[in-house]
Design an enzyme around this catalytic site. Structure first.
Site, PDB file in Angstrom:
ATOM      1  N   GLU A  73       0.845  -1.203   0.000  1.00 49.83           N
ATOM      2  CA  GLU A  73       0.000   0.000   0.000  1.00 49.83           C
ATOM      3  C   GLU A  73       0.878   1.251   0.000  1.00 49.83           C
ATOM      4  O   GLU A  73       1.828   1.335   0.780  1.00 49.83           O
ATOM      5  CB  GLU A  73      -0.902   0.091   1.248  1.00 49.83           C
TER       6      GLU A  73
HETATM    7  C1  BGP Z   1      -4.851   1.487   5.411  1.00 49.64           C
HETATM    8  C2  BGP Z   1      -5.764   0.338   5.017  1.00 49.64           C
HETATM    9  C3  BGP Z   1      -6.410   0.445   3.702  1.00 49.64           C
HETATM   10  C4  BGP Z   1      -6.646   1.874   3.214  1.00 49.64           C
HETATM   11  C5  BGP Z   1      -5.531   2.828   3.604  1.00 49.64           C
HETATM   12  C6  BGP Z   1      -5.853   4.270   3.299  1.00 49.64           C
HETATM   13  O1  BGP Z   1      -4.933   1.593   6.781  1.00 49.64           O
HETATM   14  O2  BGP Z   1      -5.017  -0.887   5.029  1.00 49.64           O
HETATM   15  O3  BGP Z   1      -7.600  -0.301   3.816  1.00 49.64           O
HETATM   16  O4  BGP Z   1      -7.886   2.306   3.563  1.00 49.64           O
HETATM   17  O5  BGP Z   1      -5.230   2.736   4.955  1.00 49.64           O
HETATM   18  O6  BGP Z   1      -6.572   4.813   4.382  1.00 49.64           O
HETATM   19  P1  BGP Z   1      -7.902   5.640   4.114  1.00 49.64           P
HETATM   20  O7  BGP Z   1      -8.722   4.774   3.226  1.00 49.64           O
HETATM   21  O8  BGP Z   1      -8.478   5.870   5.436  1.00 49.64           O
HETATM   22  O9  BGP Z   1      -7.443   6.911   3.421  1.00 49.64           O
END
Ligand code: BGP
Length: 476
Positions: free
Chosen positions: A375
Site C-alpha cells: 500500500e
Molecule cells: C490502510 C488500510 C487500507 C486503506 C488505507 C488508506 O490503513 O489498510 O484499507 O484504507 O489505509 O486509508 P484511508 O482509506 O483511510 O485513506
C-alpha cells in the site's frame, strides 16, 4: 547510474473486499464488522470499540454495503488494471463470504466460486493475485457470540478459514498476506480485531490478548499454506512509517524508538518467531498478562513469514515536550506531530518520500527478508476539468517521488518484491468511510452517500502509471 527495478518486479495496485465489493448480503455472505460502520462522526467511536448495535440501523448509510460494486463489475475493473499493465493485484477475501457466521460447519460455495472467478479473470491477463486473508472485516457473528479476537476460539475458526481457501485456490494464488496492518489493532481495535469494549474493561489487556490470538492464528496460517500450496509465499503486513524524534534530546529518541516498537512488536513475532524483550518489559510495567496455551511458542517459532508486507503513507514525528505535543496533525491515527520540514495531504497525512526509503531500509535491516510494498498512495479530492477529465498531477507527483525513493532503497540493497499502490480505482476510505478521499488512477462516479452512476473513467494518472509499468520504473 540509478538502480533498476528487478525484472519481474510486481507492479500493480491494492484493494480490499470491504472497501470495494459491495453486495454485502449477496450469495450467502454474512455481515462483517465493517458493514456496521457508518460515515461521519459516528464512525470513529465504533472503530475504537464503542459499537452500539450488531445490526445495521434502518435509515443509516453504510458505505461498505455497496462500496463500488466490484462484486458485479470486477471483469470491467480487471480489464482496466490489465490495460495499465498490472503484474499483480492485491485484494482480500471477505471471510464472511466463505464462512458467513465464521463458525459454520461448511463453507459457502457461492462465496468460494466468486473468488475462483476473480482469480481466473486476473490470470486471463497474466495478473498475479496477492491475497489478504483478513482486511479489517470479521464476521459479526463471531463478535456477538465470542467477543471476536479476545476469544481463543477465533484461532481455530481462522485456521479452518485459511485451510479452506488455501486448498481451494492452491493452483491460483501463491502470494498470501495474513492480517492487514496487524498493528492497527492497538489504535483501532474494532477495525483490526472486531473488539467491542464494555465500560470498565481493561482495554490494553484485551487488545494484547487478542493480538496474541491473531499472532498464533497467523503462524498457523503460514503452517497450513506451506503444507497445502507448493512454492507459496506468505507475508505479514504492517502499517509502517518511521517515527522521527522531534529533537536530539535522548528522551525524544527513546520515545521514537518506543513508538516504532509498538508496530515492530507484531512483525518481530511473525518474522523472528518470539516475543521480544521490550514487549515483555512493557507487559510487566503495564500489568498485562498474555495467556498462552501449550505449544503457542513452538508454533510462533516454527512458522515465521516468508516476506514482510507493509503500507507506507507517511513518516511520523514524536516529542516528549508537552508544548511541542500540542502541534499534532489531524487525521492520522498515529497522532503524529507536525513535521515543520514537510507538507501534508488534505487529510493531514505528512508527505515524505524520503521517509519511504528510510522506512524500507529500517525494515530490511531489521528483518533481512524480502519486502513487499502493498500500500502506498495519496488520498485527495479530485476535480474534473472542463472536459470532464481529472488531471491529477498532484497524485502523479506523490507517486513519482515515492517510486524514486523505492528505487533508492533498492540501490541500498533492499530486496523489494513489488509495489501495489493503494486504491488503483477510487474506493471507500477506511478511516472516513467516504468516497471523496480518492486514490485511484480510475475515477468512480459515486459520492459519499452512494449516489452516482458508478461509471468508471480514466484519470491522467492512469496513462502515467501505464508507462511507468511498461518501462519497469524507468519512465517516471
Ligand atoms: C490502510 C488500510 C487500507 C486503506 C488505507 C488508506 O490503513 O489498510 O484499507 O484504507 O489505509 O486509508 P484511508 O482509506 O483511510 O485513506
Amino acid at each position: 547510474m540509478s538502480a533498476q527495478f528487478p525484472e519481474g518486479f510486481l507492479w500493480g495496485g491494492a484493494i480490499a473486499a470491504n472497501q470495494t465489493e459491495g453486495a454485502y448480503r449477496e450469495d450467502g455472505k454474512g455481515l462483517t464488522t465493517v458493514d456496521l460502520l457508518p460515515t461521519g462522526e459516528k464512525r470513529f467511536p465504533f472503530m475504537v470499540g464503542g459499537l452500539t448495535s450488531f445490526t445495521p440501523i434502518d435509515g443509516e448509510f453504510y458505505p461498505s454495503h455497496q462500496a463500488i460494486d466490484f462484486y458485479h463489475r470486477y471483469k470491467e475493473d480487471i480489464a482496466l488494471f490489465a490495460e495499465m499493465g498490472f503484474k499483480a493485484l492485491r485484494l482480500s477475501i471477505s471471510w464472511a463470504r466463505i464462512f458467513p457466521h465464521g463458525d459454520d460447519a461448511e463453507p459457502n460455495e457461492a462465496g468460494l466460486q466468486f473468488y475462483d472467478d476473480v482469480f481466473d479473470e486476473l490470470h486471463k491477463y497474466g495478473i498475479e493475485p496477492v491475497v489478504t486473508l483478513a482486511h479489517f472485516d470479521v464476521p459479526v457473528h463471531l463478535v456477538k457470540e465470542y467477543g471476536s479476537w479476545r476469544n481463543r476460539k477465533l484461532v481455530n475458526f481462522f485456521e479452518t478459514y485459511a485451510q479452506t481457501v488455501f486448498s481451494r485456490y492452491k493452483n491460483k494464488v501463491k502470494y498470501w498476506l495474513t492480517f492487514n496492518e496487524i498493528n492497527m489493532l492497538l489504535h483501532l481495535p474494532y477495525v483490526g480485531a472486531g473488539l467491542v469494549f464494555q465500560d470498565g474493561e481493561d482495554e490494553e489487556q484485551i487488545k494484547y490478548q487478542a493480538a496474541h490470538h491473531q499472532l498464533v492464528a497467523s503462524s498457523l496460517a503460514v503452517k497450513a499454506a506451506h503444507e497445502i500450496i507448493p512454492n507459496v509465499q506468505v507475508g505479514c503486513m504492517l502499517a509502517a512509517g518511521m517515527t522521527y524524534p522531534y529533537s536530539s534530546d535522548p528522551d525524544d529518541v527513546q520515545d521514537a524508538l518506543d513508538k516504532d516498537r509498538d508496530s515492530f512488536f507484531f512483525i518481530d513475532v511473525q518474522s523472528r518467531g518470539e516475543y521480544p524483550g521490550y514487549a515483555k518489559r512493557f507487559f510487566r510495567e503495564n500489568n498485562i498478562s498474555v495467556q498462552m496455551e501449550a505449544g503457542d511458542e513452538e508454533v510462533l517459532k516454527a512458522h515465521t513469514v516468508d516476506f514482510i508486507g507493509f503500507s507506507y503513507y507517511s513518516s511520523r514525528v514524536t516529542s516528549t515536550d508537552p508544548e511541542i505535543q500540542k502541534n499534532t496533525t489531524s487525521g492520522n491515527v498515529f497522532g503524529s506531530i507536525i513535521n515543520p520540514y514537510l507538507k501534508t495531504s488534505e487529510w493531514g497525512w505528512t508527505i515524505d518520500p524520503k521517509g519511504f526509503r528510510i522506512t524500507a531500509n529500517q525494515l530490511y535491516d531489521r528483518y533481512q527478508k524480502p519486502l513487499f510494498v502493498v500500500e502506498n498512495g495519496l488520498g485527495a479530492i479530485d476535480q474534473a476539468n472542463e472536459n470532464g477529465v481529472i488531471e491529477d498531477d498532484y497524485r502523479i507527483e506523490y507517486l513519482r517521488e515515492h517510486i524514486k525513493a523505492m528505487r533508492e532503497a533498492i540501490n541500498d540493497g533492499v530486496e523489494l518484491l513489488g509495489y501495489t499502490s493503494w486504491g488503483p480505482i477510487d474506493i471507500v476510505s477506511a478511516s472516513t468511510g467516504e468516497m471523496k478521499k480518492r486514490y485511484g488512477y480510475i475515477h468512480v462516479d459515486r459520492d459519499n452517500q452512494g449516489n452516482g452512476s458508478f461509471d468508471r473513467s480514466k484519470k491522467k494518472s492512469f496513462h502515467w502509471y501505464k508507462q511507468v509499468i511498461q518501462s519497469n520504473g524507468e519512465n517516471l
